[in-house]
Design an enzyme around this catalytic site. Structure first.
Site, PDB file in Angstrom:
ATOM      1  N   LYS A  22       0.840  -1.209   0.000  1.00 50.69           N
ATOM      2  CA  LYS A  22       0.000   0.000   0.000  1.00 50.69           C
ATOM      3  C   LYS A  22       0.873   1.256   0.000  1.00 50.69           C
ATOM      4  CE  LYS A  22      -1.579   1.495   4.108  1.00 50.69           C
ATOM      5  NZ  LYS A  22      -1.211   2.871   4.496  1.00 50.69           N
ATOM      6  N   ASN A  23       1.906   1.253   0.849  1.00 49.05           N
ATOM      7  CA  ASN A  23       2.708   2.472   0.998  1.00 49.05           C
ATOM      8  C   ASN A  23       3.727   2.669  -0.126  1.00 49.05           C
ATOM      9  OD1 ASN A  23       1.204   3.084   3.208  1.00 49.05           O
ATOM     10  ND2 ASN A  23       2.748   2.489   4.720  1.00 49.05           N
ATOM     11  N   CYS A 117      -4.353  13.189  13.145  1.00 46.24           N
ATOM     12  CA  CYS A 117      -5.085  11.938  12.958  1.00 46.24           C
ATOM     13  C   CYS A 117      -4.932  11.099  14.213  1.00 46.24           C
ATOM     14  CB  CYS A 117      -4.588  11.191  11.729  1.00 46.24           C
ATOM     15  SG  CYS A 117      -2.991  10.443  11.946  1.00 46.24           S
ATOM     16  N   ARG A 122       1.168  14.749  13.261  1.00 42.35           N
ATOM     17  CA  ARG A 122       1.685  14.537  11.904  1.00 42.35           C
ATOM     18  C   ARG A 122       1.830  15.826  11.099  1.00 42.35           C
ATOM     19  NH1 ARG A 122      -0.927   9.096   9.498  1.00 42.35           N
ATOM     20  NH2 ARG A 122       1.006   9.016   8.338  1.00 42.35           N
ATOM     21  N   ASP A 307       4.681   0.652  12.101  1.00 43.74           N
ATOM     22  CA  ASP A 307       3.495   0.008  11.525  1.00 43.74           C
ATOM     23  C   ASP A 307       3.325  -1.446  11.983  1.00 43.74           C
ATOM     24  OD1 ASP A 307       2.863   2.324  10.217  1.00 43.74           O
ATOM     25  OD2 ASP A 307       3.605   1.691   8.260  1.00 43.74           O
ATOM     26  N   ARG A 399      -8.783  -0.293   4.862  1.00 43.43           N
ATOM     27  CA  ARG A 399      -7.962   0.773   4.273  1.00 43.43           C
ATOM     28  C   ARG A 399      -6.627   0.224   3.779  1.00 43.43           C
ATOM     29  NH1 ARG A 399      -7.696   6.405   7.371  1.00 43.43           N
ATOM     30  NH2 ARG A 399      -6.223   6.622   5.663  1.00 43.43           N
TER      31      ARG A 399
HETATM   32  N1  EPU Z   1       6.953  14.403  10.584  1.00 46.11           N
HETATM   33  C1  EPU Z   1       7.181  15.733  10.853  1.00 46.11           C
HETATM   34  N2  EPU Z   1       7.168  16.617   9.812  1.00 46.11           N
HETATM   35  C2  EPU Z   1       6.939  16.219   8.538  1.00 46.11           C
HETATM   36  C3  EPU Z   1       6.725  14.864   8.252  1.00 46.11           C
HETATM   37  C4  EPU Z   1       6.746  13.964   9.310  1.00 46.11           C
HETATM   38  O1  EPU Z   1       7.384  16.111  12.003  1.00 46.11           O
HETATM   39  O2  EPU Z   1       6.934  17.082   7.649  1.00 46.11           O
HETATM   40  C5  EPU Z   1       6.969  13.435  11.689  1.00 46.11           C
HETATM   41  C6  EPU Z   1       5.617  12.724  11.822  1.00 46.11           C
HETATM   42  O3  EPU Z   1       4.690  13.484  12.572  1.00 46.11           O
HETATM   43  C7  EPU Z   1       6.017  11.437  12.511  1.00 46.11           C
HETATM   44  C8  EPU Z   1       7.404  11.153  11.921  1.00 46.11           C
HETATM   45  O4  EPU Z   1       7.883  12.397  11.402  1.00 46.11           O
HETATM   46  O5  EPU Z   1       6.121  11.641  13.885  1.00 46.11           O
HETATM   47  C9  EPU Z   1       7.421  10.125  10.815  1.00 46.11           C
HETATM   48  O6  EPU Z   1       6.481  10.457   9.829  1.00 46.11           O
HETATM   49  P1  EPU Z   1       6.682  10.082   8.295  1.00 46.11           P
HETATM   50  O7  EPU Z   1       6.652  11.326   7.483  1.00 46.11           O
HETATM   51  O8  EPU Z   1       7.853   9.178   8.151  1.00 46.11           O
HETATM   52  O9  EPU Z   1       5.350   9.256   8.013  1.00 46.11           O
HETATM   53  P2  EPU Z   1       4.375   9.377   6.789  1.00 46.11           P
HETATM   54  O10 EPU Z   1       5.132   9.550   5.527  1.00 46.11           O
HETATM   55  O11 EPU Z   1       3.288  10.335   7.112  1.00 46.11           O
HETATM   56  C10 EPU Z   1       4.470   6.818   6.266  1.00 46.11           C
HETATM   57  C11 EPU Z   1       3.478   5.710   6.144  1.00 46.11           C
HETATM   58  C12 EPU Z   1       2.901   5.395   7.509  1.00 46.11           C
HETATM   59  C13 EPU Z   1       4.055   4.989   8.431  1.00 46.11           C
HETATM   60  C14 EPU Z   1       5.125   6.105   8.477  1.00 46.11           C
HETATM   61  C15 EPU Z   1       6.353   5.733   9.279  1.00 46.11           C
HETATM   62  C16 EPU Z   1       2.626   6.029   3.911  1.00 46.11           C
HETATM   63  C17 EPU Z   1       1.493   6.391   3.031  1.00 46.11           C
HETATM   64  N3  EPU Z   1       2.422   6.115   5.234  1.00 46.11           N
HETATM   65  O12 EPU Z   1       3.735   7.925   6.793  1.00 46.11           O
HETATM   66  O13 EPU Z   1       2.036   4.282   7.337  1.00 46.11           O
HETATM   67  O14 EPU Z   1       3.593   4.734   9.723  1.00 46.11           O
HETATM   68  O15 EPU Z   1       5.534   6.425   7.143  1.00 46.11           O
HETATM   69  O16 EPU Z   1       6.959   4.598   8.782  1.00 46.11           O
HETATM   70  O17 EPU Z   1       3.688   5.642   3.440  1.00 46.11           O
HETATM   71  C18 EPU Z   1       0.272   2.852   7.876  1.00 46.11           C
HETATM   72  O18 EPU Z   1       0.485   2.256   6.811  1.00 46.11           O
HETATM   73  O19 EPU Z   1      -0.513   2.399   8.768  1.00 46.11           O
HETATM   74  C19 EPU Z   1       0.925   4.130   8.131  1.00 46.11           C
HETATM   75  C20 EPU Z   1       0.505   4.990   9.048  1.00 46.11           C
END
Ligand code: EPU
Length: 420
Positions: A22-23, A117, A122, A307, A399
């Site tokens: 998915k990701n 969320c 986030r 995850d 989802r």
């Molecule tokens: N963060 C910031 N600023 C940013 C971006 C992220 O502070 O601009 C923080 C977030 O709040 C969090 C941490 O950095 O505390 C990590 O967030 P990240 O950006 O790595 O996560 P994401 O890209 O929003 C993806 C996956 C998530 C998974 C995370 C961590 C996708 C679509 N989603 O989210 O997947 O938990 O990386 O590995 O790729 C799931 O599949 O259930 C899911 C939540």
């Protein structure tokens, strides 16, 4: 709203096929916006997050056509510079991933701010910082992010992420591939899904080096072309089935899973008394002896994935001894804790740390799914709980897990979906 009724006590045995990740699918669907020629993705999972992303793409003028072999053709030839509306972005935070490709292709983009969320606030500051490093202007207006470039488009530059965010690394990559000149992305995330996005972009004509390391180099090109790319399999789905086998004392071959994508998960499960080895078709997971408690801290890849934290907590709930589980990636990803408690788990929370004291048995109860991974941890716990568990609000599961209940039933579980 559908619910799952699960009678615990059955071993998970046999084999299960893992879907495309998915990701990996979500950013690559967004990446189709970077070209006016069609992108064909294969092995796309049938999950609602993918459908939500496709609704957003249609809103932006992309034509999406499903084909055989779970292929999906995305034709952004007629894409228009529309805004990504609150109604869709609110449903799925990964919608933010359209910001960079829209900006890179059209010179401006308007995407709703995603908001918080169930697993944390986030923020998206790192995404915006990456775009600003490439010369974009960014403003917030009425709950929308407005990003635009001055005349000559994005300009290659050094992007330093303050933490290895998965999404921000993907944003940086998708912006840099069409920027003028060279970009260097430092301290990016190294997840297999990012390497897969890079492979897809390279198939489209992008010039990228150093993927999977903390220093990615991108040489911008004028345009990307059409391509065909097969998604990697879902390591989190694989890890979830590994826990299903482990928690029930089962024996499961996970088809399509890759040991190298699981990072530290394999070592952690082995320390807990689970045997894992690669086969020609995937991974074999067996647990015959006692489950042992192991301490775990979630970390960016290749560390233990956030995850899989909830699923691992369900496993530790019936292990002998006590386990300390620390969540370092998201500040409030513990919504499953009170629900696991309803099944008899003994878990106390202090800040970002959970102390799980293993109990001899769990018992069935009515529980509520709150987010994707929290929901699946309840299903896993229910597989070993005595009696019947009802998991409400399973749309959270749908989802990100394709046919979870059907796949588990094929491996011996007693699960009934009540549609309603
Ligand atoms: N963060 C910031 N600023 C940013 C971006 C992220 O502070 O601009 C923080 C977030 O709040 C969090 C941490 O950095 O505390 C990590 O967030 P990240 O950006 O790595 O996560 P994401 O890209 O929003 C993806 C996956 C998530 C998974 C995370 C961590 C996708 C679509 N989603 O989210 O997947 O938990 O990386 O590995 O790729 C799931 O599949 O259930 C899911 C939540």
């Amino acid at each position: 709203m559908d619910r799952l009724v699960i009678r615990g006590g059955k071993r998970i045995e046999g084999s299960v096929q893992i879907c495309g990740a998915k990701n990996a699918a979500l950013p690559q669907i967004a990446a189709s916006l970077l070209s006016s020629e069609p992108l064909e993705l294969r092995n796309v999972p049938e999950v609602t997050d993918v459908n939500t992303m496709l609704s957003l793409m249609r809103e932006l003028g992309v034509v999406a056509t499903h084909g055989a072999g779970r292929s999906l053709v995305l034709d952004a030839g007629g894409a228009r510079n529309a805004q990504a509306p609150y109604e869709l972005v609110r449903r799925m935070r990964a919608s933010i991933l359209v910001l960079a490709p829209m900006l890179a292709r059209f010179g401006s983009a308007r995407v709703s701010l995603p908001g918080g969320c169930a697993i944390g606030a986030r923020p998206i500051d790192q995404h915006l910082k990456a775009l600003e490093s490439l010369g974009a202007n960014v403003e917030m207006e009425g709950g929308y992010i407005h990003a635009w470039t001055n005349g000559n488009g994005l300009r290659g530059n050094r992007i330093v992420l303050s933490s290895p965010s998965v999404g921000a690394t993907e944003t940086a990559l998708m912006a840099a591939v069409l920027a003028c000149g060279e970009s260097e992305i430092l301290n990016g995330a190294r997840d297999p899904e990012i390497s897969d996005l890079a492979r897809c972009l390279v198939a489209m004509g992008a010039l990228i080096q150093g993927v999977g390391t903390h220093r990615i180099l991108v040489q911008g090109v004028d345009a990307l072309h059409g391509a065909r790319h097969e998604l990697i399999t879902d390591r989190i789905e694989a890890g979830t089935y590994a826990v299903a086998a482990a928690i029930t004392g089962g024996h499961l071959e996970i088809l399509g899973a890759h040991l190298e994508h699981l990072g530290s998960v394999v070592a952690v499960l082995e320390s807990a008394g689970v045997q894992i080895w690669p086969t020609d078709r995937g991974l074999m997971v067996v647990r015959s002896g006692t489950l042992k408690s192991v301490d775990v801290s979630t970390e960016p890849y290749p560390g233990f994935p956030t995850d899989l934290q909830a699923q691992f907590m369900a496993l530790m709930a019936i292990a002998s001894g006590a386990s300390v589980i620390r969540e370092t990636v998201f500040e409030s990803r513990f919504m499953h804790v009170p629900e696991l408690g309803r099944l008899g788990a003994n878990i106390s929370l202090q800040g970002s740390t959970a102390l799980v004291r293993g109990v001899e048995r769990l018992h069935g109860a009515e529980v509520m799914a709150t987010d994707l991974r929290a929901s699946v941890s309840l299903v896993l716990a229910a597989l070993v709980a005595e009696g019947e568990t009802t998991v409400n609000r399973v749309y959270h599961l749908d989802r990100g897990y394709e046919s979870l209940d059907r796949k588990l039933v094929q491996c011996g579980a007693d699960i009934r979906r009540v549609v309603g």
